[in-house]
Design an enzyme around this catalytic site. Sequence first.
Site, short mmCIF file in Angstrom:
data_model
loop_
_atom_site.label_atom_id
_atom_site.label_comp_id
_atom_site.label_asym_id
_atom_site.label_seq_id
_atom_site.Cartn_x
_atom_site.Cartn_y
_atom_site.Cartn_z
N LYS A 1 0.82 -1.42 0.01
CA LYS A 1 -0.03 -0.09 -0.16
C LYS A 1 1.12 1.28 -0.13
O LYS A 1 0.66 2.26 -0.78
CB LYS A 1 -0.98 -0.18 1.32
N GLN B 1 -4.87 -1.13 9.56
CA GLN B 1 -4.80 -2.62 9.06
C GLN B 1 -5.29 -3.81 10.00
O GLN B 1 -5.19 -3.91 11.20
CB GLN B 1 -3.41 -3.10 8.72
N ASP C 1 -11.25 2.74 4.01
CA ASP C 1 -11.74 1.42 3.93
C ASP C 1 -13.38 1.36 3.67
O ASP C 1 -13.88 0.02 3.51
CB ASP C 1 -11.27 0.73 5.10
#
Length: 296
Positions: free
Chosen positions: A54, A98, A121
């Site tokens: 990422k 994460q 997200d």
Amino acid sequence: MTAKIIDGKAFAANIRGQVATHVARLKADHGITPGLAVVLVGEDPASEVYVRSKGKQTAEAGMNSYEHKLDANTSEADLLTLIAKLNADPAVHGILVQLPLPGHLNSDLVINAIDPAKDVDGFHISNVGLLGTGQKSMVPCTPLGCLMMLRDHHGKLSGLNAVVVGRSNIVGKPMAQLLLGDSCTVTIAHSRTKDLPEVCRRADILVAAVGRPEMITGEYVRPGATVIDVGINRIERDGKTKLVGDAHFESCAAVAGAITPVPGGVGPMTIACLLANTLTACCRANGLPEPDGLTA
Ligand code: NDP
């Protein structure tokens, strides 16, 4: 019938290219650089690989990448303090924590502490509610990537029968909401669904998100249907580790009209959509028009 292979790798490269072009324009015209903060707690090897990837792709798109690596024993209070700091930082337009988090941390509490406008997200309860009511939201990256590929392949999705196998909060449910938003007739199947192959054979669009290697075989596929394989499973075969999807590629491809391979299908789209979401969040934060084709 031999299915067309939907090339997610090439599609994702194209999305990343579009993002990079927009980012360059934002910098040149407005002096703004989108910034993505990624928070990793602990040392889960798979998460470390994702976070590295990422960071690399964020930088390649011309955005600022801020990595925060915290000790596995980090307290909830310390993690929430960091999130509050990132929420208040105008250089940070997207925040990603994460998952999975170590067991002593409450994921729902942590995710819901993120400013919904920076929740790239799309897991914050506000964004879930906005998506469910058809309002502008931040959309979870993996289902967004699937939607983009489906729109590209089919043009309009309106009226098509879609079956999503899997009802998780991160893939199955948002995928179903997005397909409904594009006026598909949507069925969500799960582990209690009766006669799953028969339900799946009604689908013009079949999304496999079950987390079971190669479970969806050609027997589940209506001739000519589009199969989107979200699964990522590492299996041992012939003494080697192999990456396979939730669909059995060969038997599905023999019946389907189009199919995403694993690897090289949905997987690469997830990070591309994370970059797209960060750009979208940055444009919204600055009152600038959102880029076309990079949101739901
Ligand atoms: P979850 O384990 O959270 O959900 C799996 C879903 O599949 C559940 O709803 C479960 O039903 C259903 N299911 C399990 N077994 C069966 C069965 N035998 N028949 C019918 N339904 C079944 O998985 P995720 O949604 O997180 O992930 C799904 C897949 O997508 C995984 O392979 C994962 O690795 C992959 N993935 C890929 C990403 C990418 O970037 N490409 C990102 C995220 C996930 P029930 O609710 O009844 O238990």
